[in-house]
Design an enzyme around this catalytic site. Structure first.
Site, PDB file in Angstrom:
ATOM      1  N   LYS A 184     -28.107  27.659 -11.685  1.00  0.00           N
ATOM      2  CA  LYS A 184     -29.126  26.613 -11.509  1.00  0.00           C
ATOM      3  C   LYS A 184     -30.486  27.287 -11.732  1.00  0.00           C
ATOM      4  CE  LYS A 184     -30.488  22.439 -10.334  1.00  0.00           C
ATOM      5  NZ  LYS A 184     -30.283  21.271 -11.187  1.00  0.00           N
ATOM      6  N   ASP A 242     -12.844  23.562  -5.942  1.00  0.00           N
ATOM      7  CA  ASP A 242     -12.255  22.401  -5.251  1.00  0.00           C
ATOM      8  C   ASP A 242     -12.286  21.176  -6.170  1.00  0.00           C
ATOM      9  OD1 ASP A 242     -11.871  23.907  -2.935  1.00  0.00           O
ATOM     10  OD2 ASP A 242     -12.499  22.282  -1.614  1.00  0.00           O
ATOM     11  N   ASP A 265     -16.990  28.345  -5.321  1.00  0.00           N
ATOM     12  CA  ASP A 265     -16.184  27.743  -4.250  1.00  0.00           C
ATOM     13  C   ASP A 265     -16.142  26.221  -4.431  1.00  0.00           C
ATOM     14  OD1 ASP A 265     -14.646  27.632  -2.001  1.00  0.00           O
ATOM     15  OD2 ASP A 265     -16.260  27.970  -0.578  1.00  0.00           O
ATOM     16  N   TYR A 317     -22.990  33.687   0.367  1.00  0.00           N
ATOM     17  CA  TYR A 317     -21.981  34.002   1.390  1.00  0.00           C
ATOM     18  C   TYR A 317     -22.170  35.376   2.032  1.00  0.00           C
ATOM     19  CZ  TYR A 317     -19.230  29.809   0.290  1.00  0.00           C
ATOM     20  OH  TYR A 317     -18.794  28.508   0.134  1.00  0.00           O
TER      21      TYR A 317
HETATM   22  N1  GGG Z   1     -12.094  24.117   0.318  1.00  0.00           N
HETATM   23  C1  GGG Z   1     -10.872  24.514   0.822  1.00  0.00           C
HETATM   24  C2  GGG Z   1     -11.041  25.454   1.988  1.00  0.00           C
HETATM   25  O1  GGG Z   1     -11.304  25.060   3.086  1.00  0.00           O
HETATM   26  N2  GGG Z   1     -10.862  26.729   1.695  1.00  0.00           N
HETATM   27  C3  GGG Z   1     -10.965  27.755   2.700  1.00  0.00           C
HETATM   28  C4  GGG Z   1     -12.340  28.333   2.678  1.00  0.00           C
HETATM   29  O2  GGG Z   1     -13.328  27.681   2.939  1.00  0.00           O
HETATM   30  N3  GGG Z   1     -12.426  29.592   2.329  1.00  0.00           N
HETATM   31  C5  GGG Z   1     -13.658  30.249   2.181  1.00  0.00           C
HETATM   32  C6  GGG Z   1     -13.897  30.648   0.783  1.00  0.00           C
HETATM   33  O3  GGG Z   1     -13.051  30.470  -0.100  1.00  0.00           O
HETATM   34  O4  GGG Z   1     -14.945  31.226   0.509  1.00  0.00           O
END
Ligand code: GGG
Length: 336
Positions: free
Chosen positions: A171, A234, A230, A119
């Site tokens: 991984k 979920d 992330d 990210y």
């Molecule tokens: N998966 C649920 C969602 O859409 N969360 C918001 C999101 O993508 N946030 C970015 C993150 O948590 O890095």
């Protein structure tokens, strides 16, 4: 008086935030809510998704409450985490009664590294000699410092919260250098906590995706890199009744931001359909962070009662109530 930066953001972020402030205002605590803009709508209006003024407000606050960001998530929430060095993302996976939880007694914590990995936003297009896009790349960075810091955080969290085991997820058989380093550091930190009675183990992320379904009760604290955290959180949400229920905390050395794990859900936005629990429980995590333990406990119990009764709950939980009706029901159940 606590200064709280409030960023409702996009879509259902606004509704769940209103429902959450309704609860916080009912507590006997002095809050100064400082509202700030960010997200898709903010970008449409001002051409900037995360204005400098918002960052300034968040940096001045004792804590920040964040609703949701839509398409601009990378420019808003991911950047806020990096900008304020909120390195630890805590995402609890806990069963509540009255929900569609697949298991009735799950309770584990995902500790996600929040500042690097996949990210970092270092993406590029691959182009042919005519300038046509033929592909794209994304760089993934894993450093010793960030890995050490997040593993240390996870083990310390385990020790302080009476947890028995930390599982490192990676991984490393394929991503030999990046995840090889993460795994090595995980075990260096684990070694220090052996004498404190904290067990350690590690799994590949793909195997973990399966184990979360086949034996989720074996997990206590999970520590992992940004993207894996992330995704797995979920999946964790799916285990306990959906994203409408999962809160999170983004913790730095002296700053913190609290947000529901869900996104802006544009398909249901503006209709009063969103479950406010994930955002309200994020505020509970904020109250704990501010050391307002009694209030945190009281709100948590009130949420539990409303979920158990199943009378005033939103559609995702089988009810017919609106976001604000559910918030009101929770407010009425708060007892000190
Ligand atoms: N998966 C649920 C969602 O859409 N969360 C918001 C999101 O993508 N946030 C970015 C993150 O948590 O890095």
């Amino acid at each position: 008086m606590y200064k709280i930066a409030v960023i409702p953001g996009d879509g259902i972020g606004k509704e769940v935030m209103e429902a959450t402030l309704n609860i916080l205002k009912a507590l006997n605590i002095d809050f100064d809510f400082m509202f700030a803009d960010a997200g898709d709508e903010c970008k449409e209006k001002t051409s900037v998704a995360l204005p400098d003024k918002t960052i300034e407000i968040v940096k001045k606050a004792d804590a920040c409450l964040f609703g949701a960001a839509g398409e601009t998530a990378a420019d808003v929430i991911v950047r806020l985490r990096q900008e304020m060095d909120l390195f630890a993302n805590l995402r609890p996976v806990k069963s509540y009664p009255g929900t569609n939880s697949l298991f009735d007694d799950l309770d584990f914590m995902i500790v996600r590294e929040n500042t690097e990995g996949m990210y970092i936003g270092d993406e590029d297009y691959i182009k042919d000699e005519l300038g046509n896009v033929t592909g794209a790349t994304a760089k993934r960075v894993i450093t010793r410092d960030a890995s050490e810091r997040i593993c240390e955080y996870a083990f310390k969290y385990a020790k302080e919260n009476n947890r028995k085991k930390v599982t490192g997820i990676h991984k490393a058989n394929v991503l030999k250098k990046t995840d090889g380093l993460f795994k090595k550091i995980f075990y260096e930190v684990a070694e220090k906590y052996k004498t404190e009675g904290i067990e350690s183990e590690d799994f590949y992320v793909d195997a973990t995706a399966m184990y979360l379904l086949t034996r989720p009760k074996s997990f206590d604290v999970i520590v992992t890199t940004n993207l894996f955290g992330d995704i797995l959180s979920d999946e964790g949400a799916g285990l306990v009744g959906g994203l409408g229920l999962i809160p999170s905390a983004n913790i730095g050395e002296d700053r913190a931001l609290f947000e529901p794990v869900h996104g802006s859900a544009p398909d249901i936005a503006g209709k009063g359909l969103a479950n406010p629990v994930a955002c309200i429980l994020s505020a509970v995590m904020m109250l704990e962070y501010l050391d307002e333990k009694e209030a945190a406990n009281a709100v948590d119990k009130a949420v539990l009662k409303v979920l158990s009764e199943k009378k005033t709950v939103t559609g995702d939980l089988g009810g017919k109530s609106t976001t604000m009706e559910m918030s009101e029901a929770i407010k009425e159940k708060i007892e000190f």
